[in-house]
Motif scaffolding. Sequence first.
Motif, mmCIF file in Angstrom:
data_model
loop_
_atom_site.group_PDB
_atom_site.id
_atom_site.type_symbol
_atom_site.label_atom_id
_atom_site.label_comp_id
_atom_site.label_asym_id
_atom_site.label_seq_id
_atom_site.Cartn_x
_atom_site.Cartn_y
_atom_site.Cartn_z
ATOM 1 N N TYR A 25 0.790 -1.255 -0.154
ATOM 2 C CA TYR A 25 -0.054 -0.075 0.015
ATOM 3 C C TYR A 25 0.760 1.343 0.082
ATOM 4 O O TYR A 25 1.903 1.169 0.475
ATOM 5 C CB TYR A 25 -0.901 0.103 1.092
ATOM 6 C CG TYR A 25 -2.244 -0.748 1.097
ATOM 7 C CD1 TYR A 25 -2.171 -1.692 0.208
ATOM 8 C CD2 TYR A 25 -3.142 -0.588 1.961
ATOM 9 C CE1 TYR A 25 -3.522 -2.469 0.015
ATOM 10 C CE2 TYR A 25 -4.388 -1.439 1.925
ATOM 11 C CZ TYR A 25 -4.669 -2.205 0.965
ATOM 12 O OH TYR A 25 -5.603 -2.960 0.897
ATOM 13 N N PHE A 26 0.388 2.272 -0.525
ATOM 14 C CA PHE A 26 1.011 3.624 -0.525
ATOM 15 C C PHE A 26 0.591 4.167 0.752
ATOM 16 O O PHE A 26 -0.169 3.771 1.552
ATOM 17 C CB PHE A 26 0.319 4.536 -1.467
ATOM 18 C CG PHE A 26 0.534 4.240 -3.012
ATOM 19 C CD1 PHE A 26 1.512 4.489 -3.673
ATOM 20 C CD2 PHE A 26 -0.640 3.631 -3.544
ATOM 21 C CE1 PHE A 26 1.727 4.041 -5.162
ATOM 22 C CE2 PHE A 26 -0.297 3.003 -5.157
ATOM 23 C CZ PHE A 26 0.756 3.273 -5.577
ATOM 24 N N TRP A 28 -0.140 7.768 2.465
ATOM 25 C CA TRP A 28 -0.656 9.397 2.437
ATOM 26 C C TRP A 28 0.157 10.070 3.545
ATOM 27 O O TRP A 28 0.460 9.718 4.447
ATOM 28 C CB TRP A 28 -1.950 9.438 2.549
ATOM 29 C CG TRP A 28 -2.775 8.675 1.460
ATOM 30 C CD1 TRP A 28 -2.446 8.361 0.285
ATOM 31 C CD2 TRP A 28 -4.231 8.503 1.630
ATOM 32 N NE1 TRP A 28 -3.554 7.794 -0.631
ATOM 33 C CE2 TRP A 28 -4.441 8.058 0.437
ATOM 34 C CE3 TRP A 28 -5.218 8.939 2.369
ATOM 35 C CZ2 TRP A 28 -5.966 7.463 0.007
ATOM 36 C CZ3 TRP A 28 -6.548 8.652 1.974
ATOM 37 C CH2 TRP A 28 -6.930 7.896 0.981
ATOM 38 N N SER A 34 -2.858 3.040 1.737
ATOM 39 C CA SER A 34 -4.065 3.086 0.763
ATOM 40 C C SER A 34 -3.384 2.252 -0.465
ATOM 41 O O SER A 34 -2.424 2.475 -0.854
ATOM 42 C CB SER A 34 -4.151 4.751 0.276
ATOM 43 O OG SER A 34 -5.181 4.580 -1.062
ATOM 44 N N TYR A 37 -3.648 5.224 -5.536
ATOM 45 C CA TYR A 37 -2.711 6.780 -5.258
ATOM 46 C C TYR A 37 -3.123 7.613 -6.629
ATOM 47 O O TYR A 37 -3.084 7.129 -7.775
ATOM 48 C CB TYR A 37 -1.326 6.707 -5.127
ATOM 49 C CG TYR A 37 -0.733 8.005 -4.904
ATOM 50 C CD1 TYR A 37 -0.720 8.633 -3.638
ATOM 51 C CD2 TYR A 37 0.202 8.636 -5.780
ATOM 52 C CE1 TYR A 37 -0.204 9.603 -3.249
ATOM 53 C CE2 TYR A 37 0.764 9.703 -5.477
ATOM 54 C CZ TYR A 37 0.730 10.474 -4.367
ATOM 55 O OH TYR A 37 1.366 11.602 -4.124
ATOM 56 N N CYS A 38 -3.469 8.830 -6.291
ATOM 57 C CA CYS A 38 -4.009 9.878 -7.424
ATOM 58 C C CYS A 38 -2.941 10.966 -7.304
ATOM 59 O O CYS A 38 -3.049 11.757 -6.545
ATOM 60 C CB CYS A 38 -5.466 10.150 -6.999
ATOM 61 S SG CYS A 38 -5.989 11.218 -8.728
ATOM 62 N N ASP A 39 -2.032 10.996 -8.402
ATOM 63 C CA ASP A 39 -1.100 12.155 -8.564
ATOM 64 C C ASP A 39 -1.587 13.103 -9.127
ATOM 65 O O ASP A 39 -1.149 12.942 -10.529
ATOM 66 C CB ASP A 39 0.325 11.356 -9.022
ATOM 67 C CG ASP A 39 1.277 12.343 -9.015
ATOM 68 O OD1 ASP A 39 0.986 13.564 -8.547
ATOM 69 O OD2 ASP A 39 2.407 12.218 -9.367
ATOM 70 N N SER A 127 -8.089 13.712 0.949
ATOM 71 C CA SER A 127 -8.070 12.454 1.307
ATOM 72 C C SER A 127 -8.863 12.809 2.806
ATOM 73 O O SER A 127 -9.989 12.167 2.802
ATOM 74 C CB SER A 127 -6.814 11.922 1.889
ATOM 75 O OG SER A 127 -5.918 12.830 2.409
ATOM 76 N N TYR A 155 -11.129 11.059 -2.322
ATOM 77 C CA TYR A 155 -11.606 9.815 -2.077
ATOM 78 C C TYR A 155 -12.846 9.422 -1.393
ATOM 79 O O TYR A 155 -13.338 8.369 -1.205
ATOM 80 C CB TYR A 155 -10.351 9.146 -1.167
ATOM 81 C CG TYR A 155 -8.936 9.131 -1.847
ATOM 82 C CD1 TYR A 155 -8.699 8.251 -2.560
ATOM 83 C CD2 TYR A 155 -7.989 10.236 -1.655
ATOM 84 C CE1 TYR A 155 -7.509 7.943 -3.200
ATOM 85 C CE2 TYR A 155 -6.912 10.193 -2.390
ATOM 86 C CZ TYR A 155 -6.502 8.823 -3.185
ATOM 87 O OH TYR A 155 -5.341 8.787 -3.683
#
Length: 206
Positions: A25-26, A28, A34, A37-39, A127, A155
């Motif tokens: 998982y990433f 945050w 999570s 991941y949204c960059d 987030s 999210y």
Amino acid sequence: MMANDTSIVQDLLDIKAVQIRTENYFTWTSGLKSPIYCDNRLTMSYPHIRRKIVAAFVQQIKALNLQPDIIVGCATAGITHAAWLAEALDLPMAYVRSSPKAHGKGNQIEGEVKQGQKAIVIEDLISTGGSSIEVANALKDVGVSVEYVFAIFTYGLQRAKDNFTSAGYPLFTISSFDELLNNLENEEKITEVEKNEILNWRNTLN
């Protein structure tokens, strides 16, 4: 409040701004783990996408009949979109750091803000909402009224909704986790197992 703009979700997928890791998982900034991941920083490099984002923000400002005096970006990812929106509206722009600088004048707010101004805060994604709420609070402390927080993506965590409600700042986002997941499934970019794991992750946090 959220716009129904699936085209921007598709844009995020097209430029590979979204990554999925169901095993490692990433992490945050908030410390949450999570699988997704949204960059949104990648949108800076695509003029047609950033123009669509600014257009969606402008449209919502008109729909809400807002009359901001200044556009304020959250450092660092919200700065560029705040600048483009301020330019589109011919308004002053500033940005707020997560904490005051440790050198120089020790500024937390960069740019000129004035007591009594009405501001819209721009963030790239939501987030838990903690960072953008801190920015809004920093503005409030110097007498600036935050009319809205705008972001590209959310999210959709209940924790974020509760945080914004508690802080008293309304939120508008262009796109969402649910739209993103639907697009990923429709394009067969995630398996049924991955989809269920991601949903379970989100629902557990809620």
